[in-house]
Design an enzyme around this catalytic site. Structure first.
Site, mmCIF file in Angstrom:
data_model
loop_
_atom_site.group_PDB
_atom_site.id
_atom_site.type_symbol
_atom_site.label_atom_id
_atom_site.label_comp_id
_atom_site.label_asym_id
_atom_site.label_seq_id
_atom_site.Cartn_x
_atom_site.Cartn_y
_atom_site.Cartn_z
ATOM 1 N N LYS A 87 65.968 108.442 113.029
ATOM 2 C CA LYS A 87 66.580 107.142 112.730
ATOM 3 C C LYS A 87 67.883 107.369 111.970
ATOM 4 O O LYS A 87 67.904 108.042 110.927
ATOM 5 C CB LYS A 87 65.586 106.318 111.900
ATOM 6 C CG LYS A 87 65.822 104.840 111.934
ATOM 7 C CD LYS A 87 64.632 104.145 111.270
ATOM 8 C CE LYS A 87 64.764 102.661 111.257
ATOM 9 N NZ LYS A 87 63.710 102.032 110.446
HETATM 10 C C1 E4P Z 1 63.335 98.480 110.758
HETATM 11 O O1 E4P Z 1 63.292 99.573 111.233
HETATM 12 C C2 E4P Z 1 63.212 98.197 109.327
HETATM 13 O O2 E4P Z 1 62.356 99.150 108.764
HETATM 14 C C3 E4P Z 1 62.598 96.856 109.022
HETATM 15 O O3 E4P Z 1 62.251 96.145 110.182
HETATM 16 C C4 E4P Z 1 63.296 96.064 107.984
HETATM 17 O O4 E4P Z 1 62.570 94.887 107.758
HETATM 18 P P1 E4P Z 1 62.810 93.995 106.452
HETATM 19 O O5 E4P Z 1 64.122 93.321 106.592
HETATM 20 O O6 E4P Z 1 61.673 93.011 106.463
HETATM 21 O O7 E4P Z 1 62.773 94.941 105.287
#
Ligand code: E4P
Length: 218
Positions: A87
């Site tokens: 990522k």
């Molecule tokens: C995506 O990969 C993120 O980890 C995640 O969806 C972020 O979500 P949030 O905005 O609820 O923290």
């Protein structure tokens, strides 16, 4: 449509996997910290533990923000298991790193996507997934779903192979709207996945069926 769970909590991952509908896991440094996982060795061991639960698609996020360091870190993460997807944040060096990983056959998830331009750039670089954050756009008064629809149209226009991974999905309505819009993947907490089970007419209907069966089989 693929379902990923957005957590580093092993119990939640097991529960979603046991339901039989889980296609992968996304984590981020905040989610790892929430589980108290710190230090490089512990973090790698935790990714391995996640990989041992699910069949594929475990996003592991780099901490580095400079090209050389990102590539080194991403290669190390990719060595943990074939299920790892590296990522990478949507920054200039991140785009360069995505291109390098794409050339090397290492899968990537470009995270922190908040507009269509970023989505185009990540696809051009060869990202396997992009993560547009719906909920965080909604949080600032924008419409996260509009962005998903826009990216779906653009990727269709050019037949980009990058998968649209709708992230920051906070409730079941978000998830269903992403499905309507044609997102390839959603990632969300366990409660959003299990929330799909619920309807009061299902509960009352089942209670009635069981009561009628009991009456007739005394
Ligand atoms: C995506 O990969 C993120 O980890 C995640 O969806 C972020 O979500 P949030 O905005 O609820 O923290």
């Amino acid at each position: 449509m693929k379902f990923f769970i957005d957590t580093a909590n092993l119990d939640d991952i097991k529960e979603a996997y046991d339901l039989g509908v889980l296609d992968g896991v996304t984590t981020n440094p905040s989610l790892m910290a929430k589980e108290g996982i710190t230090g490089e060795a512990n973090i790698k061991a935790h990714y391995k533990a996640i990989c041992d639960i699910v069949d594929d698609n475990v996003s592991a996020e780099v901490i580095s923000t400079e090209y050389e360091a990102m590539v080194k870190e991403g290669r190390e993460l990719a060595k943990i298991d074939d299920k790892i997807v590296v990522k990478i944040p949507m920054i200039k060096d991140g785009v360069k790193a995505i291109k390098t990983f794409s050339d090397e056959g290492i899968r990537t998830n470009c995270t922190l996507i908040f507009n269509a331009g970023q989505a185009i750039l990540a696809a051009k670089a060869g990202a396997s997934f992009i993560s547009p954050f719906l909920g965080r756009l909604d949080d600032i008064g924008a419409n996260g779903l509009d962005l998903i629809e826009q990216i779906v149209q653009i990727y269709d226009n050019y037949e980009f192979e990058t998968e649209i991974l709708a992230a920051s999905v906070r409730h079941t309505t978000h998830l269903i709207q992403c499905a309507e819009a044609g997102a390839d993947v959603v990632t969300c907490p366990l409660k959003v996945i299990t929330g799909l089970l619920k309807h009061p007419l299902t509960d009352s209907g089942l209670a009635q069926f069981l009561a009628d069966y009991a009456k007739g089989n005394k």
